[in-house]
Design an enzyme around this catalytic site. Structure first.
Site, PDB file in Angstrom:
ATOM      1  N   GLU A 267       0.825  -1.207   0.000  1.00  0.00           N
ATOM      2  CA  GLU A 267       0.000   0.000   0.000  1.00  0.00           C
ATOM      3  C   GLU A 267       0.867   1.268   0.000  1.00  0.00           C
ATOM      4  O   GLU A 267       0.475   2.301  -0.520  1.00  0.00           O
ATOM      5  CB  GLU A 267      -0.876  -0.029   1.267  1.00  0.00           C
ATOM      6  CG  GLU A 267      -2.053   0.863   1.265  1.00  0.00           C
ATOM      7  CD  GLU A 267      -2.887   0.713   2.534  1.00  0.00           C
ATOM      8  OE1 GLU A 267      -3.987   1.260   2.525  1.00  0.00           O
ATOM      9  OE2 GLU A 267      -2.445   0.072   3.520  1.00  0.00           O
TER      10      GLU A 267
ATOM     11  N   TYR B 279      -5.417  31.226   4.079  1.00  0.00           N
ATOM     12  CA  TYR B 279      -5.774  29.854   3.722  1.00  0.00           C
ATOM     13  C   TYR B 279      -4.971  29.333   2.538  1.00  0.00           C
ATOM     14  O   TYR B 279      -4.777  28.139   2.397  1.00  0.00           O
ATOM     15  CB  TYR B 279      -7.281  29.695   3.498  1.00  0.00           C
ATOM     16  CG  TYR B 279      -7.905  30.637   2.520  1.00  0.00           C
ATOM     17  CD1 TYR B 279      -7.829  30.430   1.154  1.00  0.00           C
ATOM     18  CD2 TYR B 279      -8.602  31.754   2.963  1.00  0.00           C
ATOM     19  CE1 TYR B 279      -8.407  31.300   0.257  1.00  0.00           C
ATOM     20  CE2 TYR B 279      -9.189  32.625   2.084  1.00  0.00           C
ATOM     21  CZ  TYR B 279      -9.089  32.396   0.724  1.00  0.00           C
ATOM     22  OH  TYR B 279      -9.669  33.256  -0.170  1.00  0.00           O
TER      23      TYR B 279
ATOM     24  N   GLU C  59      -4.821   8.409  11.261  1.00  0.00           N
ATOM     25  CA  GLU C  59      -4.927   9.059  12.565  1.00  0.00           C
ATOM     26  C   GLU C  59      -3.666   9.879  12.875  1.00  0.00           C
ATOM     27  O   GLU C  59      -3.754  10.991  13.389  1.00  0.00           O
ATOM     28  CB  GLU C  59      -5.140   8.019  13.673  1.00  0.00           C
ATOM     29  CG  GLU C  59      -6.492   7.339  13.660  1.00  0.00           C
ATOM     30  CD  GLU C  59      -6.596   6.143  12.729  1.00  0.00           C
ATOM     31  OE1 GLU C  59      -7.594   5.415  12.831  1.00  0.00           O
ATOM     32  OE2 GLU C  59      -5.702   5.923  11.885  1.00  0.00           O
TER      33      GLU C  59
ATOM     34  N   LYS D  67      -9.748   8.771   2.434  1.00  0.00           N
ATOM     35  CA  LYS D  67      -8.805   7.906   1.726  1.00  0.00           C
ATOM     36  C   LYS D  67      -9.606   7.016   0.771  1.00  0.00           C
ATOM     37  O   LYS D  67     -10.138   5.980   1.173  1.00  0.00           O
ATOM     38  CB  LYS D  67      -8.025   7.079   2.747  1.00  0.00           C
ATOM     39  CG  LYS D  67      -6.941   6.216   2.159  1.00  0.00           C
ATOM     40  CD  LYS D  67      -6.203   5.498   3.283  1.00  0.00           C
ATOM     41  CE  LYS D  67      -5.229   4.491   2.724  1.00  0.00           C
ATOM     42  NZ  LYS D  67      -4.630   3.669   3.780  1.00  0.00           N
TER      43      LYS D  67
END
Length: 119
Positions: free
Chosen positions: A21, A53, A73, A99
């Site tokens: 992956e 931004y 995470e 994802k």
């Protein structure tokens, strides 16, 4: 509190728990929201009194590209800290990472975290 959001920022990262992956960068969609009081910026029309931004989005993209973490995470925590560090005016930030390659039979896997300054 006012909110400035960067929505569905297209990023890439070598992320995932399996070595296969992590071989190629994966597409991620990042949404970041910073919470702050924008009244002074509005009254003075001064960019220094708010969050730029455009600069923040570039920093988030770079953090994703440089990341070597396995978990979204961990990446989300890094990105939310970048949002909090964008300005001392930011009191809270939320980051969502989507994802698309995370689920073979779904649209995407997602994680959303919120952190407050000083916590």
């Amino acid at each position: 509190m006012d909110q400035i959001s960067i929505v569905n920022l297209r990023c890439t990262s070598h992320i995932g728990c399996k070595e296969k992956e992590r071989e190629l960068p994966q597409a991620l969609l990042v949404t970041a929201t910073v919470f702050l009081d924008t009244r002074e910026a509005a009254a003075t029309d001064d960019l220094e009194k708010t969050v730029n931004y455009s600069q923040l989005s570039k920093k988030l993209i770079r953090r994703c590209e440089e990341s070597t973490c396995k978990l979204i995470e961990t990446l989300a925590q890094t990105l939310v800290q970048e949002c909090l560090d964008a300005s001392e005016r930011v009191q809270k930030a939320t980051v969502e990472i989507r994802k698309p390659a995370g689920l073979p039979n779904g649209d995407y896997a997602a994680l959303t975290i919120t952190r407050e300054r000083g916590h």
